[in-house]
Every structure is written in C-alpha cells, then in structure tokens.
Design a protein around this motif. Structure first.
Motif, PDB file in Angstrom:
ATOM      1  N   PRO A  41       0.845  -1.204   0.000  1.00 20.41           N
ATOM      2  CA  PRO A  41       0.000   0.000   0.000  1.00 20.41           C
ATOM      3  C   PRO A  41       0.873   1.244   0.000  1.00 20.41           C
ATOM      4  O   PRO A  41       2.093   1.156   0.133  1.00 20.41           O
ATOM      5  N   GLY A  42       0.262   2.401  -0.151  1.00 23.21           N
ATOM      6  CA  GLY A  42       0.997   3.666  -0.119  1.00 23.21           C
ATOM      7  C   GLY A  42       1.500   3.941   1.289  1.00 23.21           C
ATOM      8  O   GLY A  42       0.952   4.774   1.996  1.00 23.21           O
ATOM      9  N   ILE A  43       2.536   3.213   1.701  1.00 16.63           N
ATOM     10  CA  ILE A  43       3.028   3.264   3.076  1.00 16.63           C
ATOM     11  C   ILE A  43       3.526   4.651   3.461  1.00 16.63           C
ATOM     12  O   ILE A  43       4.123   5.347   2.668  1.00 16.63           O
ATOM     13  N   GLY A  44       3.249   5.019   4.703  1.00 11.26           N
ATOM     14  CA  GLY A  44       3.735   6.288   5.235  1.00 11.26           C
ATOM     15  C   GLY A  44       2.932   7.503   4.816  1.00 11.26           C
ATOM     16  O   GLY A  44       3.235   8.613   5.221  1.00 11.26           O
ATOM     17  N   CYS A  45       1.913   7.306   4.004  1.00 12.54           N
ATOM     18  CA  CYS A  45       1.131   8.434   3.488  1.00 12.54           C
ATOM     19  C   CYS A  45      -0.298   8.295   3.988  1.00 12.54           C
ATOM     20  O   CYS A  45      -1.031   7.448   3.562  1.00 12.54           O
ATOM     21  N   GLY A  46      -0.675   9.112   4.876  1.00  9.42           N
ATOM     22  CA  GLY A  46      -2.024   9.005   5.422  1.00  9.42           C
ATOM     23  C   GLY A  46      -1.950   9.225   6.910  1.00  9.42           C
ATOM     24  O   GLY A  46      -1.494  10.265   7.361  1.00  9.42           O
ATOM     25  N   LEU A  47      -2.356   8.218   7.679  1.00  5.56           N
ATOM     26  CA  LEU A  47      -2.337   8.356   9.128  1.00  5.56           C
ATOM     27  C   LEU A  47      -0.923   8.552   9.660  1.00  5.56           C
ATOM     28  O   LEU A  47      -0.730   9.167  10.708  1.00  5.56           O
ATOM     29  N   ALA A  48       0.084   8.058   8.950  1.00  5.72           N
ATOM     30  CA  ALA A  48       1.471   8.235   9.397  1.00  5.72           C
ATOM     31  C   ALA A  48       1.960   9.665   9.159  1.00  5.72           C
ATOM     32  O   ALA A  48       2.993  10.066   9.686  1.00  5.72           O
ATOM     33  N   GLY A  49       1.252  10.425   8.326  1.00  4.88           N
ATOM     34  CA  GLY A  49       1.579  11.828   8.134  1.00  4.88           C
ATOM     35  C   GLY A  49       2.595  12.127   7.047  1.00  4.88           C
ATOM     36  O   GLY A  49       2.948  13.274   6.838  1.00  4.88           O
ATOM     37  N   ASP A  66       5.262  12.499  -2.127  1.00  2.00           N
ATOM     38  CA  ASP A  66       6.433  13.161  -2.709  1.00  2.00           C
ATOM     39  C   ASP A  66       7.728  12.733  -2.020  1.00  2.00           C
ATOM     40  O   ASP A  66       8.799  12.778  -2.627  1.00  2.00           O
ATOM     41  N   HIS A  67       7.660  12.333  -0.770  1.00  2.00           N
ATOM     42  CA  HIS A  67       8.841  11.877  -0.044  1.00  2.00           C
ATOM     43  C   HIS A  67       9.031  10.363  -0.137  1.00  2.00           C
ATOM     44  O   HIS A  67      10.157   9.871  -0.136  1.00  2.00           O
ATOM     45  N   VAL A  68       7.940   9.615  -0.190  1.00  2.00           N
ATOM     46  CA  VAL A  68       8.012   8.153  -0.173  1.00  2.00           C
ATOM     47  C   VAL A  68       8.365   7.589  -1.550  1.00  2.00           C
ATOM     48  O   VAL A  68       9.176   6.668  -1.663  1.00  2.00           O
ATOM     49  N   GLU A  69       7.774   8.135  -2.600  1.00  2.00           N
ATOM     50  CA  GLU A  69       7.983   7.588  -3.947  1.00  2.00           C
ATOM     51  C   GLU A  69       9.462   7.520  -4.353  1.00  2.00           C
ATOM     52  O   GLU A  69       9.900   6.491  -4.865  1.00  2.00           O
TER      53      GLU A  69
END
Length: 50
Positions: free
Chosen positions: A6-14, A18-21
């Motif tokens: 999943p799109g880890i780190g993007c969402g509830l993790a804040g 742009d940083h994760v990809e």
C-alpha cells in the motif's frame, strides 16, 4: 521479484507521497524489482475522532 504494497507512510502516518515515492524508486524499482503500489481505501473507523 515482485513487490506489492500500500501507499506506506502516506495518510495516518503523516508522510507525503512526494517523499516516499523516490525511496521506493531508488531502493526497489531502480534495481529491477517490479513494484506495485495499491491504493487502500480509508476506513472511517481508522480515522481519529474529532
């Protein structure tokens, strides 16, 4: 090798995509690992109460 996540780190993790990809691109896709990122629907029960 294939990686699905999943799109880890993007969402509830804040985090932001742009940083994760770039991290996924550098460490998974560039070395030749097929990488698929799935959008996971947010469940209302997972959201903090307001």
């Amino acid at each position: 090798m294939n990686v699905h996540l999943p799109g880890i780190g993007c969402g509830l993790a804040g985090g932001t995509w742009d940083h994760v990809e770039p991290l996924l691109t550098t460490h998974l896709a560039a070395p030749g690992i097929t990488t698929t990122v799935h959008d996971v629907p947010v469940l209302r029960s997972a959201l903090p109460a307001i």
